[in-house]
Write an enzyme that holds these catalytic residues in place. Sequence first.
Site: not given
Ligand code: GLY
Length: 379
Positions: A94, A157
């Site tokens: 991320d 993601d």
């Molecule tokens: N894992 C990141 C989200 O909650 O979208």
Amino acid sequence: MSNMEKPDWLEEAWQATIDKVSRTSQRIGAGFPHASPNGTYVLEHPFWWTAGFWPGLLWLLYEGSNDERFRSIAEQCEERLDEVLDGYDRLDHDLGFMWTLTSIASYKLAGGGEQSKRRALKAANYLAARFNIKGRYIRAWNPWFEGENNAGLAIIDCAMNTPLLYWASRVSGDPRYGHIAEAHMDTVLERFIRPDGSVYHIISFDPDTGAFVEGLGGQGYAPESAWSRGTAWALYGLTLSYHHTGKQKYLDAAKRVAHFFLSQLPDDHVPHWDFRLPPEVTKYRDSSAGACAASGLLLLAEKVGPLQSQAYREPAIRILESLYRNYCAWSDPSEEGLILQGTSHYPENKNIDVPLIYGDFFFVEGLARLRGANTSFWE
Ligand code: GLY
């Protein structure tokens, strides 16, 4: 941005947002909000994956208002993240969300200069280092507990983290970052996107051989269900990969995912947290999935020809209008969240039916796109 007609509620929604964030930013300051379960945003440690959304939202408002207070807080957030870059062993995939919406935003919108560029390039290096060459995927998380081996997990993601790599190739002149982004996105096409346009949240690989193992449910209801925010990440991330590479396969897949997403929306256009739920499971909304998809659809509308554009722009506007009219707590000054009814993690019973900072961010980004603003953090 297309010069098509703007909806008549847009300026009213934008002004209400500016007014509200002018107020809430006095308490939140250079903190890192995630969810607002009781009307007040809980502030997370800057290592948490959501740390970029609040400064990113402030950059959007700064761009549209020139209010220096928004810029100043966003810059303080970026500085606070230096502690995180130095503690890189706690960072996961991320990095893209975190430094795209802070350092790249600052670099592009406000002359953040060499320091912001260096920070984002450092983050891109860490992200590139997570690439598993055998499986051609970017590793998702680090172990959550002592001894856990999750080196084989990749998640949808991460489609939204690849723009950091495309950007790094552009500014450094080194194509390797972009090669990694494309290799990962090709794995997304091959493994994550089902023929009907729905998507898996997690794919497990053998990290030694790169062999596919299985699809996992993750934050969705089940492996074969359809987590709505994951669908939105795919829609937007594939559109961005098309933007950066010009490769038709990403645009075709983005359209397929968009068609699936739009076909599943309830009457008020705001998705349930998963599109495939058995009757006994509560169909909470996930407003954040709606906001993210709406902003992605507006970009998609710019990428297709004029005959196709309205097929994506009109539903995006319907989603944003519904969020504005039905999901915002404008009349409740004690609520810090912009849009209500987000669902963060249903399987773990975390932050259900609450405002989420990424929902707020993409709602504001959608409004900014409609206003024709420079929202080019990801682009
Ligand atoms: N894992 C990141 C989200 O909650 O979208």
